[in-house]
Design a protein around this motif. Structure first.
Motif, PDB file in Angstrom:
ATOM      1  N   THR A 179       0.661  -1.197   0.098  1.00  0.00           N
ATOM      2  CA  THR A 179      -0.060  -0.300   0.185  1.00  0.00           C
ATOM      3  C   THR A 179       0.802   1.625  -0.172  1.00  0.00           C
ATOM      4  OG1 THR A 179       0.031  -0.127   2.324  1.00  0.00           O
ATOM      5  CG2 THR A 179      -2.022  -1.503   1.368  1.00  0.00           C
ATOM      6  N   GLY A 180       1.713   1.152   0.880  1.00  0.00           N
ATOM      7  CA  GLY A 180       3.010   2.214   0.493  1.00  0.00           C
ATOM      8  C   GLY A 180       3.293   3.025  -0.746  1.00  0.00           C
ATOM      9  N   ASP A 181       2.964   2.080  -2.178  1.00  0.00           N
ATOM     10  CA  ASP A 181       3.331   1.876  -2.700  1.00  0.00           C
ATOM     11  C   ASP A 181       2.482   3.137  -3.873  1.00  0.00           C
ATOM     12  OD1 ASP A 181       6.112   2.291  -2.643  1.00  0.00           O
ATOM     13  OD2 ASP A 181       5.622  -0.151  -3.629  1.00  0.00           O
ATOM     14  N   LEU A 182       1.507   2.682  -3.410  1.00  0.00           N
ATOM     15  CA  LEU A 182      -0.216   2.896  -4.244  1.00  0.00           C
ATOM     16  C   LEU A 182      -1.017   3.792  -4.272  1.00  0.00           C
ATOM     17  CD1 LEU A 182      -2.052  -0.764  -3.335  1.00  0.00           C
ATOM     18  CD2 LEU A 182      -0.583   0.133  -5.020  1.00  0.00           C
ATOM     19  N   VAL A 183      -0.282   5.131  -3.357  1.00  0.00           N
ATOM     20  CA  VAL A 183      -0.861   6.695  -3.870  1.00  0.00           C
ATOM     21  C   VAL A 183      -1.455   7.227  -2.698  1.00  0.00           C
ATOM     22  CG1 VAL A 183      -0.242   8.980  -5.103  1.00  0.00           C
ATOM     23  CG2 VAL A 183       1.115   6.366  -5.868  1.00  0.00           C
ATOM     24  N   THR A 184      -2.944   6.724  -3.290  1.00  0.00           N
ATOM     25  CA  THR A 184      -3.281   6.561  -2.768  1.00  0.00           C
ATOM     26  C   THR A 184      -4.522   5.534  -2.082  1.00  0.00           C
ATOM     27  OG1 THR A 184      -5.177   6.745  -4.507  1.00  0.00           O
ATOM     28  CG2 THR A 184      -4.192   8.655  -4.512  1.00  0.00           C
ATOM     29  N   LEU A 185      -5.531   6.535  -1.253  1.00  0.00           N
ATOM     30  CA  LEU A 185      -6.432   5.327  -0.762  1.00  0.00           C
ATOM     31  C   LEU A 185      -7.260   5.183  -1.757  1.00  0.00           C
ATOM     32  CD1 LEU A 185      -7.196   7.166   3.373  1.00  0.00           C
ATOM     33  CD2 LEU A 185      -5.498   4.376   2.380  1.00  0.00           C
ATOM     34  N   SER A 186      -7.962   5.739  -2.564  1.00  0.00           N
ATOM     35  CA  SER A 186      -8.654   5.164  -3.329  1.00  0.00           C
ATOM     36  C   SER A 186      -7.921   4.030  -4.078  1.00  0.00           C
ATOM     37  CB  SER A 186      -9.005   6.470  -4.075  1.00  0.00           C
ATOM     38  OG  SER A 186      -9.989   7.063  -3.497  1.00  0.00           O
ATOM     39  N   ASN A 187      -6.760   3.901  -4.003  1.00  0.00           N
ATOM     40  CA  ASN A 187      -6.367   3.620  -5.486  1.00  0.00           C
ATOM     41  C   ASN A 187      -5.938   1.667  -4.415  1.00  0.00           C
ATOM     42  OD1 ASN A 187      -5.248   3.871  -7.506  1.00  0.00           O
ATOM     43  ND2 ASN A 187      -3.794   4.710  -7.124  1.00  0.00           N
ATOM     44  N   VAL A 188      -5.935   1.964  -2.528  1.00  0.00           N
ATOM     45  CA  VAL A 188      -6.063   0.828  -2.285  1.00  0.00           C
ATOM     46  C   VAL A 188      -7.323   0.658  -1.643  1.00  0.00           C
ATOM     47  CG1 VAL A 188      -6.039   0.199   0.410  1.00  0.00           C
ATOM     48  CG2 VAL A 188      -3.993   1.849  -0.695  1.00  0.00           C
ATOM     49  N   TYR A 189      -8.388   1.084  -1.647  1.00  0.00           N
ATOM     50  CA  TYR A 189      -9.973   0.425  -2.004  1.00  0.00           C
ATOM     51  C   TYR A 189     -10.336  -0.335  -3.101  1.00  0.00           C
ATOM     52  CZ  TYR A 189     -14.429  -0.094  -1.188  1.00  0.00           C
ATOM     53  OH  TYR A 189     -15.676  -0.786  -1.097  1.00  0.00           O
ATOM     54  N   ALA A 190      -9.356   0.298  -4.071  1.00  0.00           N
ATOM     55  CA  ALA A 190      -9.766  -1.062  -5.503  1.00  0.00           C
ATOM     56  C   ALA A 190      -8.719  -2.003  -5.529  1.00  0.00           C
ATOM     57  CB  ALA A 190      -9.344   0.658  -6.800  1.00  0.00           C
ATOM     58  N   ALA A 191      -8.067  -1.316  -5.619  1.00  0.00           N
ATOM     59  CA  ALA A 191      -7.347  -2.998  -5.043  1.00  0.00           C
ATOM     60  C   ALA A 191      -7.468  -4.020  -4.513  1.00  0.00           C
ATOM     61  CB  ALA A 191      -5.171  -2.348  -5.006  1.00  0.00           C
ATOM     62  N   SER A 192      -7.985  -3.162  -3.135  1.00  0.00           N
ATOM     63  CA  SER A 192      -8.633  -4.748  -1.974  1.00  0.00           C
ATOM     64  C   SER A 192      -9.666  -5.420  -2.942  1.00  0.00           C
ATOM     65  CB  SER A 192      -8.590  -3.402  -0.722  1.00  0.00           C
ATOM     66  OG  SER A 192      -7.365  -3.141  -0.132  1.00  0.00           O
ATOM     67  N   ILE A 193     -10.798  -4.484  -3.156  1.00  0.00           N
ATOM     68  CA  ILE A 193     -11.454  -4.899  -3.845  1.00  0.00           C
ATOM     69  C   ILE A 193     -11.552  -6.060  -4.789  1.00  0.00           C
ATOM     70  CG2 ILE A 193     -13.585  -4.535  -5.555  1.00  0.00           C
ATOM     71  CD1 ILE A 193     -14.166  -3.747  -2.409  1.00  0.00           C
ATOM     72  N   VAL A 194     -10.340  -5.837  -5.761  1.00  0.00           N
ATOM     73  CA  VAL A 194     -10.026  -6.595  -6.657  1.00  0.00           C
ATOM     74  C   VAL A 194      -9.491  -7.741  -6.354  1.00  0.00           C
ATOM     75  CG1 VAL A 194      -8.172  -7.323  -9.231  1.00  0.00           C
ATOM     76  CG2 VAL A 194      -9.807  -5.256  -8.358  1.00  0.00           C
ATOM     77  N   ALA A 195      -7.852  -7.798  -4.739  1.00  0.00           N
ATOM     78  CA  ALA A 195      -7.603  -9.241  -5.086  1.00  0.00           C
ATOM     79  C   ALA A 195      -8.321 -10.012  -4.555  1.00  0.00           C
ATOM     80  CB  ALA A 195      -6.848  -8.618  -3.685  1.00  0.00           C
ATOM     81  N   MET A 196      -9.787  -9.409  -3.624  1.00  0.00           N
ATOM     82  CA  MET A 196     -11.225 -10.324  -3.059  1.00  0.00           C
ATOM     83  C   MET A 196     -11.484 -10.952  -4.190  1.00  0.00           C
ATOM     84  SD  MET A 196     -11.346  -8.176   0.882  1.00  0.00           S
ATOM     85  CE  MET A 196     -12.297  -6.751  -0.217  1.00  0.00           C
ATOM     86  N   GLN A 197     -12.554 -10.193  -5.339  1.00  0.00           N
ATOM     87  CA  GLN A 197     -13.340 -11.060  -6.356  1.00  0.00           C
ATOM     88  C   GLN A 197     -11.490 -11.778  -7.338  1.00  0.00           C
ATOM     89  OE1 GLN A 197     -13.984  -7.973  -8.581  1.00  0.00           O
ATOM     90  NE2 GLN A 197     -15.585  -6.952  -7.217  1.00  0.00           N
ATOM     91  N   ALA A 198     -10.517 -12.046  -6.962  1.00  0.00           N
ATOM     92  CA  ALA A 198      -9.934 -13.507  -7.761  1.00  0.00           C
ATOM     93  C   ALA A 198      -9.602 -14.096  -6.680  1.00  0.00           C
ATOM     94  CB  ALA A 198      -8.685 -12.596  -8.397  1.00  0.00           C
ATOM     95  N   GLY A 199     -10.592 -14.030  -5.321  1.00  0.00           N
ATOM     96  CA  GLY A 199     -10.316 -14.799  -4.285  1.00  0.00           C
ATOM     97  C   GLY A 199      -9.064 -14.637  -3.186  1.00  0.00           C
ATOM     98  N   ALA A 200      -8.478 -13.735  -3.131  1.00  0.00           N
ATOM     99  CA  ALA A 200      -7.318 -13.255  -1.809  1.00  0.00           C
ATOM    100  C   ALA A 200      -7.952 -14.172  -0.696  1.00  0.00           C
ATOM    101  CB  ALA A 200      -6.571 -12.715  -1.667  1.00  0.00           C
ATOM    102  N   ASP A 201      -7.923 -15.103   0.474  1.00  0.00           N
ATOM    103  CA  ASP A 201      -8.365 -15.645   1.574  1.00  0.00           C
ATOM    104  C   ASP A 201      -8.251 -14.284   2.547  1.00  0.00           C
ATOM    105  OD1 ASP A 201      -9.140 -17.902   0.673  1.00  0.00           O
ATOM    106  OD2 ASP A 201      -7.157 -18.475   0.134  1.00  0.00           O
ATOM    107  N   PHE A 202      -6.748 -13.391   2.279  1.00  0.00           N
ATOM    108  CA  PHE A 202      -6.577 -12.179   3.303  1.00  0.00           C
ATOM    109  C   PHE A 202      -5.873 -11.492   2.401  1.00  0.00           C
ATOM    110  CE2 PHE A 202      -6.407 -15.127   6.925  1.00  0.00           C
ATOM    111  CZ  PHE A 202      -6.308 -14.334   8.305  1.00  0.00           C
ATOM    112  N   ILE A 203      -5.635 -10.382   2.505  1.00  0.00           N
ATOM    113  CA  ILE A 203      -5.611  -8.784   1.633  1.00  0.00           C
ATOM    114  C   ILE A 203      -4.320  -8.924   3.508  1.00  0.00           C
ATOM    115  CG2 ILE A 203      -7.070  -8.211   0.049  1.00  0.00           C
ATOM    116  CD1 ILE A 203      -7.527  -6.080   2.611  1.00  0.00           C
TER     117      ILE A 203
END
Length: 314
Positions: A189-213
């Motif tokens: 997350t320190g590389d993702l610049v914005t909290l909006s990017n953090v939120y979007a990346a979290s959603i994509v990771a979970m939709q792709a099947g991540a058991d933890f973020i």
């Protein structure tokens, strides 16, 4: 260990929304400011932090002997006199031990019979800048060596460029390579610049099947922060509301004190509820934190602070 499996779903970017950074920062600050956990309650929360800790060594000079010492600490994280002072009969144990893929075999042997799982970083940790086929091969190697949990790293460029399909496909392929092992997706997350990017990346990771973020590799310039954690926890909550699926959370990097352990548990309790205060859904990626937790528990038992060298990690 009760780990819910998070099944992959189709990519849906309509669930993204902007995150107000000042509001997230105010909320995170207020959570820890208004909670004061003292005495026996603090001791209980610190014991829970040990149970949720991924005791970790990810150094370039790691050796099998160092990993075995770390596993010994995972088996017996507290000194006997602290156990006696707390009135505990059963020694707590950490949630997992996390190592590089080449150290998995040593960790599996050292933890045999303990019930403590071995987690392995993979996919070109920490940068993740390797061809995808090599990253998938590294996952399979770690699983073959006995890793029960895999901490993968994403390609940050996919997030920074808004290429959500590429990010989804990459994480889905990694989840498939994990097989029966549970997958934690490190968002760096320190590389993702914005909290909006953090939120979007979290959603994509979970939709792709991540058991933890997971927040960080621990190698970025900025690692786990409470506003980032708040954003990721809200994404977990929104994912559950939209799909019914439950995903775990792991902050990692920059956490060194018992106070940090309390603050992160307060965040989990307030934002996701009591169910997320167990190792099946919450992990603390830390090592040096354990020494301070042991020191605070000794103070609770004896009324005195021991020198920090008395609580060496391993």
């Amino acid at each position: 260990m009760d780990h819910p499996d998070n099944p992959a779903l189709p990519l849906d970017t309509d669930l993204f929304h902007a995150v107000n950074r000042p509001a997230a920062e105010r909320r995170a600050a207020s959570l820890v400011a208004r909670r004061s956990i003292k005495g026996a309650h603090q001791a209980a929360w610190l014991l829970n932090a040990i149970a949720c800790m991924d005791l970790t060594t990810l150094a370039g000079d790691d050796t099998p002997d160092r990993v075995r010492r770390l596993c010994g600490k995972a088996r017996r994280p507290l000194a006997d006199h602290i156990m006696a002072g707390l009135g505990l009969d059963d020694m707590p144990r950490t949630g997992a031990v996390c190592v590089y893929p080449t150290m998995v075999s040593a960790a599996v042997q050292a933890l045999d019979g303990s019930g403590i799982p071995v987690a392995s970083v993979a996919t070109g940790f920490p940068a993740g800048l390797m061809p995808l086929d090599l990253r998938l091969a590294e996952i399979r190697y770690a699983v073959e060596q006995g890793a029960q949990e895999i901490d993968i790293v994403i390609t940050r460029a996919h997030v920074l460029g808004g290429d959500w399909t590429a990010l989804y496909d990459e994480i889905a392929a990694m989840k498939d390579a994990c097989g029966a092992a549970h997958m934690k997706a490190i968002l760096a997350t320190g590389d993702l610049v914005t909290l909006s990017n953090v939120y979007a990346a979290s959603i994509v990771a979970m939709q792709a099947g991540a058991d933890f973020i997971k927040t960080s590799t621990g190698k970025e310039g900025v690692n786990a922060t409470l506003p980032v954690g708040l954003t990721m926890c809200r994404a977990i909550r929104d994912h559950r509301a939209a799909t019914g699926n439950i995903v775990g959370f792991k902050p990692a990097g920059g956490m060194k004190t018992a106070k940090d352990a309390l603050n992160w548990q307060v965040l989990m309790r307030e934002e996701l509820g009591r169910d997320w205060l167990r190792p099946g859904l919450f992990r603390l990626g830390a090592s040096s934190m354990l020494g301070d937790i042991e020191r605070q528990l000794e103070h609770h038992v004896t009324g005195r602070y021991a020198a920090s060298h008395r609580h060496a990690l391993a």
